[in-house]
Write a protein that holds these residues in place. Structure first.
Motif, PDB file in Angstrom:
ATOM      1  N   ARG A  12      -7.092   7.080   0.531  1.00  0.00           N
ATOM      2  CA  ARG A  12      -5.734   6.875   0.036  1.00  0.00           C
ATOM      3  C   ARG A  12      -5.250   8.042  -0.822  1.00  0.00           C
ATOM      4  N   ASP A  14     -20.576  10.120   1.108  1.00  0.00           N
ATOM      5  CA  ASP A  14     -19.159   9.770   0.980  1.00  0.00           C
ATOM      6  C   ASP A  14     -18.239  10.750   1.682  1.00  0.00           C
ATOM      7  N   GLN A  41     -15.591  -3.278  -0.731  1.00  0.00           N
ATOM      8  CA  GLN A  41     -14.242  -3.712  -1.094  1.00  0.00           C
ATOM      9  C   GLN A  41     -14.006  -5.187  -0.760  1.00  0.00           C
ATOM     10  N   SER A  72       0.802  -1.229   0.000  1.00  0.00           N
ATOM     11  CA  SER A  72       0.000   0.000   0.000  1.00  0.00           C
ATOM     12  C   SER A  72       0.831   1.273   0.000  1.00  0.00           C
ATOM     13  N   VAL A 107     -18.259   1.050   2.757  1.00  0.00           N
ATOM     14  CA  VAL A 107     -17.165   1.006   1.778  1.00  0.00           C
ATOM     15  C   VAL A 107     -16.334  -0.251   1.977  1.00  0.00           C
ATOM     16  N   HIS A 165      -8.063   2.524   2.061  1.00  0.00           N
ATOM     17  CA  HIS A 165      -9.418   3.039   1.827  1.00  0.00           C
ATOM     18  C   HIS A 165      -9.503   3.599   0.412  1.00  0.00           C
ATOM     19  N   VAL A 166     -10.618   3.338  -0.253  1.00  0.00           N
ATOM     20  CA  VAL A 166     -10.762   3.698  -1.656  1.00  0.00           C
ATOM     21  C   VAL A 166     -10.669   5.204  -1.886  1.00  0.00           C
ATOM     22  N   ARG A 167     -11.115   6.013  -0.926  1.00  0.00           N
ATOM     23  CA  ARG A 167     -11.049   7.475  -1.093  1.00  0.00           C
ATOM     24  C   ARG A 167      -9.934   8.103  -0.252  1.00  0.00           C
TER      25      ARG A 167
END
Length: 488
Positions: free
Chosen positions: A267, A457, A381, A75, A377, A263-265
């Motif tokens: 990051r 979000d 994932q 990551s 979220v 985390h999808v957002r």
């Protein structure tokens, strides 16, 4: 494994090995700085050991950190342009070397994860492999001027002086000129950018300052006692809270780097993505706190106590309590309510029991929406548990029940407030107040419906400011209060 074409072998012989620095070059970030943050997060007491370790040399410090800190190598924010350079070199059959001042266990772990390096040269023993030490090691291994070297900092100048070619990964034109002067030519400058104003505002979360408007709620609720001086004090309190909150956001983001990168957002946040160096965030925290403290001098001592309590609570939340189930949402709700208490202390307007009771329930509902949305979220994932939190996806129904119930309790408190004797004194036309509970019910139910659909979000209060229907509801509530007050 397929054979390497003869032409590629000849090209590889014609080109020297490619050596790549790690911190700031292969990675957007610095592992040493992040390791200190991770160590503080895992064991705050270890912070006391850092000066003693550093006194024995940077190599000793790095060795101790390498023993205690493990990264999620997949990551980390790798620089894509450098990875592409490595892939091209490997395709050409060139020898590739990771040459870094980071501890050898970390360097070997990165090399194993990427699978793009033939050799690893890193800090081990008592020698911190940077600057002249790195230059000596590479020259001994690969020959004087027998390698290309990619770096990003003036500490790499001694290495470039003894390299065949310099590859500069930096937006600094001055560094490019200095590298060219010592190496005799810079064949390649890879993309790198400085943090911009937008990156800084995102790190400070200036849009989250909207929540600090809550310090003005006591003044708005006690409109009959409002004066220009009290309004001015409320504005100063707003900025003091904003500066303190930004310091807390910096701290929170620095301590949450590993979780945010999963985390999808999150990051994409400036520190998680490596856009802003973590040391700059660490330096910004005391600066922002000092500015907030200077504004407190113009306000009553009660406000300073409330702001200090806010910082202490957020510090406890960031370091440990955010991972405690239910405690975290209660803390978030308490921090919202504390803003109202601080506003009351700044303006000298006493908050009523009704205001505080309503605030606690409505903010508990809002805080639960925030946690519910993050956990949703996680489900999307295909992960079982939220990174850095104590919840699993099995907790989603419980969180929704808790949040909706808290929202209904807030509406109930407001309805009871309308019937209270003191309300009639404040609002001569109290009949208009009965239009507000249905509006609040609609807003709470709709917010949870949007959260359940995965459409919230961001922080729910920030979402409300951007949501057209929420703004319409807020305007109608303001009109209802205005009519009820008899001022229109």
């Amino acid at each position: 494994m397929s054979a390497v074409p003869a032409a590629a072998v000849d090209a590889a012989h014609a080109q020297p090995p490619l050596c790549i620095d790690c911190d700031g070059t292969l990675l957007h970030t610095d592992l040493l700085h992040e390791a200190v943050l991770l160590l503080v997060k895992q064991s705050p007491r270890s912070l006391l050991s850092l000066p003693a370790w550093l006194a024995q040399g940077k190599a000793f410090l790095k060795a101790r950190l390498a023993e205690r800190v493990r990264f999620d190598w997949a990551s980390l924010p790798y620089r894509e342009s450098v990875l592409e350079l490595l892939r091209t070199a490997r395709a050409e059959g060139r020898r590739t070397v990771l040459a870094t001042a980071s501890p050898k266990p970390w360097a070997e772990a990165i090399a194993a994860h990427l699978g793009l390096f033939d050799d690893v040269v890193a800090t081990e023993g008592s020698v911190n492999l940077s600057g002249a030490h790195k230059a000596d090691r590479l020259a001994a291994l690969l020959g004087e001027h027998g390698f290309d070297y990619a770096g990003n900092d003036r500490a790499d100048l001694p290495v470039w002086r003894r390299a065949h070619r310099a590859i500069v990964v930096s937006p600094s034109a001055r560094l490019v000129r200095r590298a060219q002067a010592v190496c005799g030519g810079v064949p390649l400058t890879l993309a790198a950018r400085r943090p911009g104003l937008l990156d800084i505002t995102r790190a400070l979360r200036l849009h989250q300052w909207l929540k600090n408007l809550l310090v003005l709620v006591p003044l708005a609720a006690g409109y009959h006692t409002a004066t220009p001086q009290r309004l001015a004090d409320g504005v100063v309190a707003f900025f003091a809270f904003g500066l303190c909150a930004s310091a807390v956001y910096l701290l929170n983001d620095l301590l949450d780097l590993d979780a945010d990168r999963l985390h999808v957002r999150k990051r994409l946040r400036p520190f998680a993505a490596g856009v802003i160096p973590v040391w700059q965030g660490a330096a910004g925290i005391p600066l922002l706190l000092a500015l907030a403290a200077s504004l407190c001098l113009a306000l009553p001592a009660g406000f300073s106590l409330a702001l200090g309590a806010y910082f202490a609570m957020t510090l406890a939340y960031s370091v440990r309590l955010k991972r405690q189930v239910i405690v975290d949402v209660l803390m978030l709700a308490g921090l919202y309510t504390l803003r109202i208490i601080a506003g009351a202390a700044a303006t000298g307007v006493q908050p009523s029991f009704w205001l505080l009771a309503f605030s606690m329930f409505i903010f508990l509902s809002i805080a639960t929406v925030k946690r519910y949305s993050e956990l949703l979220v996680t489900l999307q994932q295909s992960r079982r548990a939220a990174a850095g939190r104590g919840y699993t996806i099995a907790d989603l129904p419980v969180l929704m029940s808790l949040g909706v119930s808290a929202g209904m309790a807030a509406v109930t408190v407001f309805a009871l407030y309308i019937h209270a004797p003191q309300t009639q004194a404040l609002y001569p036309n109290e009949v208009w107040l009965w239009a507000l509970p249905p509006l609040l019910l609609y807003w709470v139910c709709r917010l949870w419906m949007k959260a359940h659909r995965g459409e919230v979000d961001d922080d729910p209060l920030v979402f409300a400011v951007r949501d057209r229907q929420s703004l319409v509801v807020a305007a109608l509530i303001a009109l209802g209060l205005l009519f009820a007050s008899g001022r229109w």
